[in-house]
Design a protein around this motif. Structure first.
Motif, PDB file in Angstrom:
ATOM      1  N   ASP A 171      43.224   5.079 -22.885  1.00 49.74           N
ATOM      2  CA  ASP A 171      42.845   3.494 -22.605  1.00 49.74           C
ATOM      3  C   ASP A 171      41.873   3.121 -23.726  1.00 49.74           C
ATOM      4  O   ASP A 171      41.913   1.746 -23.986  1.00 49.74           O
ATOM      5  CB  ASP A 171      42.661   3.323 -21.597  1.00 49.74           C
ATOM      6  N   THR A 172      40.973   3.674 -24.356  1.00 53.13           N
ATOM      7  CA  THR A 172      39.991   3.253 -25.320  1.00 53.13           C
ATOM      8  C   THR A 172      39.943   3.824 -26.626  1.00 53.13           C
ATOM      9  O   THR A 172      39.734   3.297 -27.507  1.00 53.13           O
ATOM     10  CB  THR A 172      38.682   3.291 -24.539  1.00 53.13           C
ATOM     11  N   SER A 202      52.086   2.854 -25.380  1.00 52.66           N
ATOM     12  CA  SER A 202      50.930   3.831 -25.099  1.00 52.66           C
ATOM     13  C   SER A 202      51.059   4.966 -25.696  1.00 52.66           C
ATOM     14  O   SER A 202      52.438   5.680 -25.589  1.00 52.66           O
ATOM     15  CB  SER A 202      50.300   3.990 -23.884  1.00 52.66           C
TER      16      SER A 202
END
Length: 367
Positions: A170-171, A348
């Motif tokens: 996610d980062t 993603s």
């Protein structure tokens, strides 16, 4: 050109030094603002690199900015980039430009509606050796490219991942495929052109992370050439190496984080001594690095032209990243153009997810 650097961590120093170096190449640019969520760090950076002002508010300085350099962790790239483009400010983003193809498509849409342009740092494309190889292939002097290898064999100790945003989907967006090897296989694409299909595997072998710590891929290109790609953070003897076998010669590059002409080897094929003199070093050429890319990039900004690395170029490389993950996690061959809106790997790089469990489910780090 008035320049703002957003994010004043380690890589921002390379940007500041390159901006200063532009004057030696006929480009008039000044570092006007340093912006960071940490006010003290922004102040220290501004003092060290001669920025006229510093602070924590990007929106407040965009009106006084011609070019924004985004040097934050990857998760913060897209919001800052879109804001700058909407304000008519050119954007230079560190790699990877975004965490996903969906975010990059959002940037492309913002650029299409702006008078400003977007580019990503892929500084190794601008070393003399790469440009010479590309020219010799374009001229047909080396015949067809046939076989290639691309290895990013780096080492990152467990302590490296103690930085909170590293090793997380996610980062950081991914592991060495996304954040490390991308420089080398971007070079691969710069030489061999569009890719057509990929088969890959990935593993989390030794580091306490959510992402992979190693991946391997076999790639076929639109030209018919074939290549292997290895991305590792587990290799004690670090090297970045590429090899291109064409009909007339083998051309090799071995370096770590940047190269000069001394890092290239040119070997003519048997009976092709005629091509040997074609490979010539240029002692005056800049080594691969941020300055080598920023010189033609800023000249394009001033002239109102597209930068030498466009959002289309960036997307081709990022699509290969997504394809490597999709093939590794699904076991399927992935073809260029397959990953679009609605595909889990469009939104993603994690996509449908790897076979291993998230770190939070593992307990203590393995010894």
């Amino acid at each position: 050109m008035r320049v703002t650097i957003l994010g004043t961590g380690a890589i921002a120093g390379a940007h500041a030094e390159a901006i200063t170096g532009l004057a030696d190449h006929g480009v008039d640019a000044v570092l006007a603002h340093a912006v960071d969520i940490d006010a003290a760090r922004a102040e220290e950076f501004a003092r060290k690199h001669g920025a006229a002002a510093h602070g924590t508010d990007l929106a407040g300085v965009l009106a006084d900015t011609d070019v924004l350099h985004v040097c934050t962790p990857p998760g913060a790239h897209v919001v800052a980039t879109v804001a700058a483009l909407e304000a008519g400010v050119h954007v230079v983003v560190e790699k990877p430009a975004t965490l996903s193809l969906a975010e990059l498509d959002r940037i492309a849409e913002a650029e299409a509606g702006s008078a400003a342009t977007f580019t990503q740092v892929v500084q190794h494309r601008f070393g003399h050796g790469l440009r010479q190889l590309r020219r010799l292939l374009d001229d047909g002097a080396l015949g067809r490219p046939l076989v290639a290898t691309c290895d990013t064999l780096w080492f990152r100790a467990p302590e490296y991942f103690e930085v909170p945003w590293r090793g997380r989907w996610d980062t950081e967006g991914g592991g060495p495929t996304m954040g490390h090897g991308i420089h080398q296989f971007d070079l691969l694409l710069a030489v061999l052109g569009p890719w057509s299909e990929v088969t890959a595997m990935a593993g989390r072998l030794a580091r306490h992370v959510d992402t992979e710590d190693v991946s391997m891929a076999i790639v076929r290109f639109a030209s018919g050439a074939m290549a292997t790609i290895t991305n590792s953070l587990l290799s004690p003897r670090e090297t970045s190496s590429l090899r291109f076998d064409t009909e007339a010669a083998t051309v090799e590059l071995s370096h770590l984080y940047g190269y000069s002409d001394a890092d290239w080897t040119f070997t003519p094929a048997q009976g092709r001594d005629d091509v040997g003199p074609l490979w010539q070093p240029d002692p005056a050429a800049l080594p691969s690095g941020h300055l080598a890319q920023l010189v033609p990039t800023y000249r394009a900004f001033v002239a109102g032209e597209a930068p030498p690395v466009t959002v289309h170029d960036v997307r081709g490389t990022l699509e290969l990243v997504a394809a490597i993950y999709r093939s590794a996690f699904t076991g399927a061959v992935v073809r260029a153009g397959e990953i679009g809106p609605g595909d889990p790997f469009h939104g993603s790089m994690r996509g449908t997810g790897p076979a291993w469990a998230p770190v939070k489910d593992l307990g203590a780090a393995p010894r």
